[in-house]
Design an enzyme around this catalytic site. Structure first.
Site, PDB file in Angstrom:
ATOM      1  N   ASP A   1       0.843  -1.201   0.000  1.00  0.00           N
ATOM      2  CA  ASP A   1       0.000   0.000   0.000  1.00  0.00           C
ATOM      3  C   ASP A   1       0.877   1.250   0.000  1.00  0.00           C
ATOM      4  OD1 ASP A   1      -2.222   1.698   0.263  1.00  0.00           O
ATOM      5  OD2 ASP A   1      -3.203   0.382   1.695  1.00  0.00           O
TER       6      ASP A   1
ATOM      7  N   CYS B   1      -4.748   4.500  -2.152  1.00  0.00           N
ATOM      8  CA  CYS B   1      -5.179   3.810  -3.365  1.00  0.00           C
ATOM      9  C   CYS B   1      -5.235   4.827  -4.496  1.00  0.00           C
ATOM     10  CB  CYS B   1      -6.555   3.190  -3.134  1.00  0.00           C
ATOM     11  SG  CYS B   1      -7.238   2.470  -4.629  1.00  0.00           S
TER      12      CYS B   1
ATOM     13  N   HIS C   1      -6.749   4.224   6.781  1.00  0.00           N
ATOM     14  CA  HIS C   1      -5.983   5.355   6.246  1.00  0.00           C
ATOM     15  C   HIS C   1      -6.243   6.552   7.156  1.00  0.00           C
ATOM     16  CE1 HIS C   1      -4.416   3.759   2.373  1.00  0.00           C
ATOM     17  NE2 HIS C   1      -5.262   2.799   2.705  1.00  0.00           N
TER      18      HIS C   1
HETATM   19  N1  COA Z   1      -1.540  -9.117 -13.194  1.00  0.00           N
HETATM   20  C1  COA Z   1      -1.037  -8.722 -14.402  1.00  0.00           C
HETATM   21  N2  COA Z   1      -1.780  -8.545 -15.489  1.00  0.00           N
HETATM   22  C2  COA Z   1      -3.106  -8.782 -15.394  1.00  0.00           C
HETATM   23  C3  COA Z   1      -3.694  -9.207 -14.191  1.00  0.00           C
HETATM   24  C4  COA Z   1      -2.865  -9.371 -13.064  1.00  0.00           C
HETATM   25  N3  COA Z   1      -3.353  -9.739 -11.887  1.00  0.00           N
HETATM   26  N4  COA Z   1      -5.001  -9.363 -14.401  1.00  0.00           N
HETATM   27  C5  COA Z   1      -5.247  -9.057 -15.679  1.00  0.00           C
HETATM   28  N5  COA Z   1      -4.107  -8.706 -16.283  1.00  0.00           N
HETATM   29  C6  COA Z   1      -3.887  -8.294 -17.656  1.00  0.00           C
HETATM   30  C7  COA Z   1      -4.791  -8.968 -18.657  1.00  0.00           C
HETATM   31  O1  COA Z   1      -4.291 -10.215 -19.013  1.00  0.00           O
HETATM   32  C8  COA Z   1      -4.779  -7.982 -19.794  1.00  0.00           C
HETATM   33  O2  COA Z   1      -3.549  -8.110 -20.486  1.00  0.00           O
HETATM   34  P1  COA Z   1      -3.424  -7.752 -22.048  1.00  0.00           P
HETATM   35  O3  COA Z   1      -3.741  -6.290 -22.167  1.00  0.00           O
HETATM   36  O4  COA Z   1      -2.007  -8.065 -22.332  1.00  0.00           O
HETATM   37  O5  COA Z   1      -4.430  -8.631 -22.699  1.00  0.00           O
HETATM   38  C9  COA Z   1      -4.753  -6.644 -19.078  1.00  0.00           C
HETATM   39  O6  COA Z   1      -4.211  -6.900 -17.774  1.00  0.00           O
HETATM   40  C10 COA Z   1      -6.094  -6.018 -18.950  1.00  0.00           C
HETATM   41  O7  COA Z   1      -6.958  -6.913 -18.339  1.00  0.00           O
HETATM   42  P2  COA Z   1      -8.525  -6.702 -18.282  1.00  0.00           P
HETATM   43  O8  COA Z   1      -9.125  -7.966 -17.789  1.00  0.00           O
HETATM   44  O9  COA Z   1      -9.016  -6.122 -19.569  1.00  0.00           O
HETATM   45  O10 COA Z   1      -8.792  -5.697 -17.132  1.00  0.00           O
HETATM   46  P3  COA Z   1      -8.436  -4.192 -16.821  1.00  0.00           P
HETATM   47  O11 COA Z   1      -7.644  -3.479 -17.851  1.00  0.00           O
HETATM   48  O12 COA Z   1      -9.704  -3.591 -16.377  1.00  0.00           O
HETATM   49  O13 COA Z   1      -7.477  -4.393 -15.553  1.00  0.00           O
HETATM   50  C11 COA Z   1      -6.803  -5.314 -13.446  1.00  0.00           C
HETATM   51  C12 COA Z   1      -7.927  -5.163 -14.471  1.00  0.00           C
HETATM   52  C13 COA Z   1      -7.412  -5.990 -12.238  1.00  0.00           C
HETATM   53  C14 COA Z   1      -5.699  -6.130 -14.032  1.00  0.00           C
HETATM   54  C15 COA Z   1      -6.268  -3.904 -13.081  1.00  0.00           C
HETATM   55  O14 COA Z   1      -7.328  -3.032 -12.860  1.00  0.00           O
HETATM   56  C16 COA Z   1      -5.387  -3.939 -11.854  1.00  0.00           C
HETATM   57  O15 COA Z   1      -4.309  -4.504 -11.849  1.00  0.00           O
HETATM   58  N6  COA Z   1      -5.816  -3.299 -10.760  1.00  0.00           N
HETATM   59  C17 COA Z   1      -5.058  -3.261  -9.531  1.00  0.00           C
HETATM   60  C18 COA Z   1      -5.446  -2.056  -8.774  1.00  0.00           C
HETATM   61  C19 COA Z   1      -4.681  -1.914  -7.498  1.00  0.00           C
HETATM   62  O16 COA Z   1      -3.682  -2.557  -7.230  1.00  0.00           O
HETATM   63  N7  COA Z   1      -5.198  -1.005  -6.646  1.00  0.00           N
HETATM   64  C20 COA Z   1      -4.576  -0.731  -5.403  1.00  0.00           C
HETATM   65  C21 COA Z   1      -4.757  -1.796  -4.405  1.00  0.00           C
HETATM   66  S1  COA Z   1      -6.290  -1.725  -3.586  1.00  0.00           S
HETATM   67 ZN    ZN Z   2      -5.126   0.865   1.776  1.00  0.00          ZN
END
Ligand code: COA
Ligand code: ZN
Length: 307
Positions: A13, A240, A209
């Site tokens: 975080d 976040c 937070h």
């Molecule tokens: N790790 C790495 N890549 C990931 C993944 C993961 N856990 N999950 C999905 N992807 C990849 C997909 O394979 C896709 O790859 P491509 O573009 O090469 O095909 C790409 O990410 C997009 O995936 P999609 O399913 O279309 O979703 P998105 O673009 O809406 O992204 C997440 C979804 C979940 C991957 C993204 O929003 C994310 O990583 N969020 C994390 C947020 C975070 O950490 N917030 C703070 C903590 S609370």
């Molecule tokens: Zn947090």
């Protein structure tokens, strides 16, 4: 009660919201320093999309670079079952899956409605981990307040906990004040209800937070309610990137200091924790917060001689 558990979330975080790329070797050094400070549990990073959180793009290298840390659980956050598979492939079996209680924040944070995340959790527990090898905690983001929808209804959180426990008993849930705007009365109310309804089947931790400055007051409210585990972040870093306006986590140094001043043990050496914070604060562009870090070091530590 004579002790609480503090889970250090700085390496996840804390770092995810920093614009400057923190070098991999500094992340590793930080995690080792935190382990040396006495933590038994910490978040070491997250297996998320590097497009969403560029800071975590080197997660595999971080894991490979860590020395064995006997007795320390190194947890990773995952946004979906794909992240869990990546974690398992990297050898990380202690996970936190983040699911927001408000669907707008879930969409902003992990790109899909809350319902889809809950379905994916069921898949993760039943198909990815059928033999129950993972430790899994669920980060119930926006448990109190959502940056887009406002106040969260306690009943929504409690209903979701009940549903998730049907997938697998004995999960851990992090009641998470993602925006840092929850007030102690609300935190105590939800914590009390969660423990009363599910305390025999699940464990609960508070993830706070400090946006409105209520962080430590919320910890005390949770202690009153019966919660004994708390997340905090070294140097008060954190936030976040998908929750506009949210600032850092409760600073670990402040929480450790408060608990020790109240005669409550944490197992954390405050001096070593302050030294760990210096490692990350030395990175250009990183600015720590919290009160105890601002005290002259000898003043922050003098209570120990008096104890
Ligand atoms: N790790 C790495 N890549 C990931 C993944 C993961 N856990 N999950 C999905 N992807 C990849 C997909 O394979 C896709 O790859 P491509 O573009 O090469 O095909 C790409 O990410 C997009 O995936 P999609 O399913 O279309 O979703 P998105 O673009 O809406 O992204 C997440 C979804 C979940 C991957 C993204 O929003 C994310 O990583 N969020 C994390 C947020 C975070 O950490 N917030 C703070 C903590 S609370
Ligand atoms: Zn947090």
């Amino acid at each position: 009660m004579d002790s609480i558990e503090i889970v250090e979330v700085g390496p996840r975080d804390g770092l995810q919201n920093i614009a400057t790329t923190v070098p991999t070797d500094i992340k590793i050094q930080l995690i080792h320093a935190l382990a040396d400070a006495g933590y038994k549990r910490m978040e070491i990073g997250s297996f998320v999309s590097p497009k969403a959180i560029p800071q975590m793009a080197d997660m595999d290298e971080v894991v490979r670079g860590l020395r064995p840390m006997p007795g320390v659980m190194g947890m990773a956050l995952v946004p979906n079952s794909k992240g869990a598979r990546r974690a398992i492939d990297a050898g990380v079996m202690d996970l936190e899956m983040v699911i927001s209680m408000s669907t707008s924040h879930n969409e902003s944070n992990v790109g899909r409605p809350t319902e889809e995340s809950i379905t994916d959790l069921e898949y993760l527990l039943q198909d990815v981990d059928p033999d129950n090898k993972l430790f899994l905690r669920i980060g119930l983001a926006t448990s109190f307040h959502c940056p887009f929808e406002g106040l969260t209804d306690d009943a929504v959180v409690l209903r979701n906990i009940e549903r998730m426990l049907k997938f697998r008993p004995n999960l851990e849930f992090a009641l998470s004040d993602t925006t840092g705007l929850a007030s102690p009365d609300r935190v105590k109310s939800l914590a009390t209800q969660a423990l009363a309804q599910f305390g025999d089947d699940a464990s609960f931790i508070f993830h706070g937070h400090d946006t409105a400055g209520f962080g430590l007051a919320n910890v005390l409210a949770c202690i009153d309610a019966g919660i004994r585990s708390f997340d905090a972040s070294v140097a008060g870093l954190g936030g976040c990137p998908f929750a506009p306006g949210a600032t850092g986590n409760i600073a670990s140094e402040d929480l450790v200091y408060l608990m020790h001043r109240m005669g409550i043990q944490t197992g954390i050496d405050l001096e070593k924790l302050l030294d760990a914070g210096d490692i990350i604060e030395a990175v250009p562009g990183v600015f720590g917060t919290g009160h105890v870090r601002k005290l002259p070091r000898e003043r922050a530590l003098e209570y120990r001689a008096a104890a």
